[in-house]
Scaffold this motif. Structure first.
Motif, PDB file in Angstrom:
ATOM      1  N   SER A   1     -35.029 -40.466  88.217  1.00  0.00           N
ATOM      2  CA  SER A   1     -34.040 -39.414  87.954  1.00  0.00           C
ATOM      3  C   SER A   1     -32.677 -39.846  88.469  1.00  0.00           C
ATOM      4  O   SER A   1     -32.582 -40.545  89.486  1.00  0.00           O
TER       5      SER A   1
ATOM      6  N   THR B   1     -40.657 -36.843  93.156  1.00  0.00           N
ATOM      7  CA  THR B   1     -40.980 -37.244  91.787  1.00  0.00           C
ATOM      8  C   THR B   1     -41.341 -38.725  91.742  1.00  0.00           C
ATOM      9  O   THR B   1     -42.295 -39.129  91.076  1.00  0.00           O
TER      10      THR B   1
ATOM     11  N   ASN C   1     -44.956 -40.456  90.691  1.00  0.00           N
ATOM     12  CA  ASN C   1     -44.965 -41.534  89.703  1.00  0.00           C
ATOM     13  C   ASN C   1     -45.641 -42.789  90.272  1.00  0.00           C
ATOM     14  O   ASN C   1     -46.514 -43.389  89.639  1.00  0.00           O
TER      15      ASN C   1
ATOM     16  N   TYR D   1     -38.631 -28.164  84.121  1.00  0.00           N
ATOM     17  CA  TYR D   1     -39.100 -29.053  85.182  1.00  0.00           C
ATOM     18  C   TYR D   1     -40.549 -28.715  85.525  1.00  0.00           C
ATOM     19  O   TYR D   1     -40.899 -27.554  85.724  1.00  0.00           O
TER      20      TYR D   1
ATOM     21  N   THR E   1     -40.597 -30.960  90.589  1.00  0.00           N
ATOM     22  CA  THR E   1     -40.231 -32.367  90.425  1.00  0.00           C
ATOM     23  C   THR E   1     -39.080 -32.454  89.426  1.00  0.00           C
ATOM     24  O   THR E   1     -38.709 -31.462  88.801  1.00  0.00           O
ATOM     25  N   TYR E   2     -38.546 -33.661  89.265  1.00  0.00           N
ATOM     26  CA  TYR E   2     -37.523 -33.889  88.247  1.00  0.00           C
ATOM     27  C   TYR E   2     -38.140 -34.367  86.939  1.00  0.00           C
ATOM     28  O   TYR E   2     -37.463 -34.927  86.094  1.00  0.00           O
ATOM     29  N   LEU E   3     -39.439 -34.153  86.774  1.00  0.00           N
ATOM     30  CA  LEU E   3     -40.113 -34.458  85.514  1.00  0.00           C
ATOM     31  C   LEU E   3     -39.898 -33.287  84.556  1.00  0.00           C
ATOM     32  O   LEU E   3     -40.307 -32.163  84.842  1.00  0.00           O
TER      33      LEU E   3
END
Length: 710
Positions: free
Chosen positions: A184, A195, A199, A293, A301-303
């Motif tokens: 991100s 995040t 990952n 998000y 998260t920044y997903l």
């Protein structure tokens, strides 16, 4: 002439599905289902199903121009706690060091009951960073059994050099490594680190799977590169999966709506993928899926993934009866209880039936009603049976029941309850709708959908069990997706490549916008899209100072439905009248620009003693697909040379001025093959800046349609 084929594979927990789709017409050439090969490895199952699909349908490997698969591997790994231990190297300097040290120490994340993502943490003061210090920190983490290294530094989105140095040092030691800036580009160190940690925890498992799957596809002699489904409805190359496996999390949920979007070409609607145990509900607005998000273990998260709401209301939902009253539908399903549905059984197995009750799982109340015959056959009452009894499931549908045996079962339940079987089914359906109603209304309000133009779309094997009844309740139009049981797999086959970049920028100027646009173009081409097919939308969130660039593109040059002929004016009027629920005589054809046909319909609405005139606007492409519709909207056709005159006057006319500020309308532009969404713009300067950038290749005489609404 050789046909070109797209293959989609959806690997589920029980079955692996595959479809072959004609690249030009989108027709499904073949569909196949085999048990998922857990013991032999998923890759072996993929080889088996591809080879079977090709051989049984006389498809040459050279004819396959696109192949993608949706995987639940990342989601399952998180749910099962099958993740790698992560070592975090936090970095910061000066006054920020103390805060950075705290925010990069993620601790453990609970993924599911008693399942955790474990991490260890070290911290380096960036002002004293050195190769020796980095190597020492990495070794310290390796000694604590960490398999993957995450580098996370305060403000690395502005300067990622230190994170890159840590990553390269770890990789030189044959370790997996990633950095916060790779996941991100938003400020927010804690969320960015979290995040990156999620990952990283998936990388070893997904590297193994990606390598095996890639080899499996090569073994089938298919020449095109394998693509993998993302959580936002797009696909990406397998190389990108190796770097960012988190993007495949929740991708199974995205596949169905991707199919509805491309295959059914829905413009505005709510999509229901209904299985036996649960329904996944998502929104399509202006031809796009809605994204938010995602959370992991209750943590943000920044997903950015598909916004899907899941409820335990589905075809196999069991019926609960207490004190001779129907009190609930679900959450248990017939599958969990190990029982077959009452509506699919043979009537011979229902001789001399009686009502009894079960507890599907230990601890469940003994209130789930079943029917048992004198010969000992047992069947569960289900929502599928209720919907079939009431005539909601179309004849020939995947979920269509055996009517005679279903009626016997429900009449037996009705007699037990002192009501008719039909009344019992109506009570069951009302309970199901009462659970779905608040979620649907919340989605409509949250995404500011126009209630006049909503279509409910059903997918999955049980789509017909839920959607027709809901549509009647809400008084909305509805449709069932063709090949509904395979809609997720079709979604994988037809998915577009998708990439996005988010950056924290206050008051972005022209250069900021050009930079993020160029960067996302580079990123999507790297992920496998052909540059000629890429469309980029820029969104500006001024409240949170976020600029977002979203790019979509195809893996090869193609057009939708190449065989389709241009629609006539009468066709356009009919399509518009059906979509808006008004008479064709009230529809006007206004203009054509590029692939776009502009239609409007003046509707007179009576309110007490007054009549209010409302303009409904509809944009239909050359194939007759509605790509945009909105009530109380305004439009203008102009040449590019009139952008600084007629267009600005048009925007000014629909801008709301107050003492505090000026609120510009939401704007879409349509020209040539492009639909440009400018609804995220907050000021006229931002709007004109992106408009100039996107239309720079147009000639002064090229025409544009602008649509504005509040």
């Amino acid at each position: 002439m050789t046909r070109k084929v797209r293959i989609g594979i959806d690997v589920g927990g029980t079955f692996t599905d595959a479809v072959a789709v004609d690249n030009e017409t989108y027709d499904v050439i073949a569909k196949l289902k085999i048990p998922t090969t857990h013991e032999d490895g998923v890759a072996r199952g993929i080889v088996k199903i591809i080879q079977k699909l090709l051989s049984e349908n006389n498809i040459d490997p050279e004819d396959v121009i696109f192949i993608a698969h949706g995987t639940t591997q990342a989601t399952n790994a998180l749910l099962e706690g099958d993740v790698a231990k992560v070592g975090i190297i936090g970095m910061g300097t000066g006054m920020d060091a103390r805060t950075a040290k705290k925010e990069t120490d993620i601790k453990q994340i609970e993924l599911a009951p008693n399942k955790y993502l474990a991490s260890e943490h070290t911290f380096i003061d960036s002002s004293r960073i050195s190769k020796e210090e980095i190597e020492k920190s990495i070794q310290e983490l390796v000694n604590k059994d960490c398999q993957v290294i995450v580098a996370s530094e305060a403000y690395s989105v502005d300067d990622s050099e230190n994170e890159q140095t840590v990553i390269e040092t770890a990789q030189n030691q044959k370790l997996y490594a990633t950095g916060g800036h790779e996941i991100s580009q938003l400020y927010g160190l804690k969320m960015r680190t979290r995040t990156a940690v999620v990952n990283a925890s998936l990388i070893p498992k997904m590297m193994q799977t990606a390598n095996m799957t890639e080899t499996a596809v090569l073994d089938t002699n298919i020449q095109t590169n394998l693509m993998i489904m993302r959580c936002d409805g797009g696909v990406m190359s397998i190389n990108e999966v190796r770097q960012r496996p988190i993007l495949t999390m929740l991708s199974g949920l995205a596949a169905g709506v991707a199919g509805a979007l491309m295959y059914e070409k829905v413009s505005d609607g709510i999509f229901f993928e209904v299985g036996g145990t649960s329904v996944d509900i998502s929104v399509i607005k202006n031809g796009k899926v809605m994204i938010k998000y995602a959370q992991v273990g209750g943590h943000k998260t920044y997903l950015r993934s598909l916004d899907v709401r899941t409820l335990a209301v589905a075809g196999g939902s069991m019926i609960r009866v207490k004190e001779n009253k129907i009190v609930d539908v679900g959450p248990r399903s017939a599958h969990i209880a190990g029982l077959e549905y009452e509506c699919f059984c043979d009537k011979d197995n229902l001789a001399n039936p009686s009502i009894t009750f079960v507890s599907p799982r230990e601890g469940d109340p003994n209130e789930y009603v079943i029917i048992e015959s004198a010969s000992g056959h047992k069947y569960s009452y289900t929502l599928a049976g209720a919907a079939n009894l009431l005539g909601y499931v179309p004849n020939g549908d995947y979920a269509f029941a055996k009517e005679e045996s279903n009626k016997i079962a429900w009449d037996t339940l009705g007699e037990y309850l002192g009501i008719t079987g039909k009344e019992a089914a109506e009570q069951v359906l009302k309970l199901a709708i009462d659970k779905l109603d608040p979620v649907i209304n919340q989605l409509i309000d949250e995404y500011e959908m126009d209630r006049n133009f909503i279509t409910l779309v059903g997918g999955g094997g049980s789509g017909a069990i839920v959607v027709p009844a809901l549509a009647k309740y809400f008084n909305y139009k509805w449709k069932l997706a063709k090949n509904a049981p395979y809609i997720s797999t079709i979604g994988v086959a037809l998915a577009m490549v998708r990439e996005q970049i988010e950056r924290s920028i206050t008051n972005p100027d022209d250069q900021d916008i050009k930079k993020i646009r160029a960067d996302v173009m580079e990123k999507i081409i790297k992920s496998g899209a052909k540059e000629e097919t890429v469309e980029v939308n820029i969104e500006i969130d001024s409240q949170r100072n976020i600029v977002r660039a979203v790019a979509t593109g195809a893996t090869e040059l193609r057009q939708k439905n190449l065989g389709a002929t241009d629609v006539t004016e009468n066709d356009l009027k009919r399509i518009t009248s059906e979509a808006m629920g008004i008479e064709p005589t009230n529809v006007r054809y206004i203009a054509n620009v590029g692939r776009w046909n502009l239609m409007d319909a003046i509707v007179i609405k009576k309110r007490f003693f007054f009549k209010a005139k409302q303009t409904n606007v509809c944009l239909i492409d050359r194939e007759g697909v509605i790509r945009f519709k909105h009530s109380n909207a305004h439009y203008l056709k102009f040449q590019k040379s009139q952008s600084d005159t007629d267009f600005l006057t048009f925007i000014d006319e629909h801008t709301i001025y107050s003492d505090a500020n000026a609120t510009i309308p939401k704007v879409f532009l349509f020209y040539k093959e492009k639909m440009l969404d400018l609804t995220g713009m907050q000021t006229i300067e931002q709007l004109t800046s992106i408009m100039e950038l996107e239309t720079e290749n147009l000639t002064p005489k090229d025409e544009i349609i602008a649509v504005a609404y509040k």
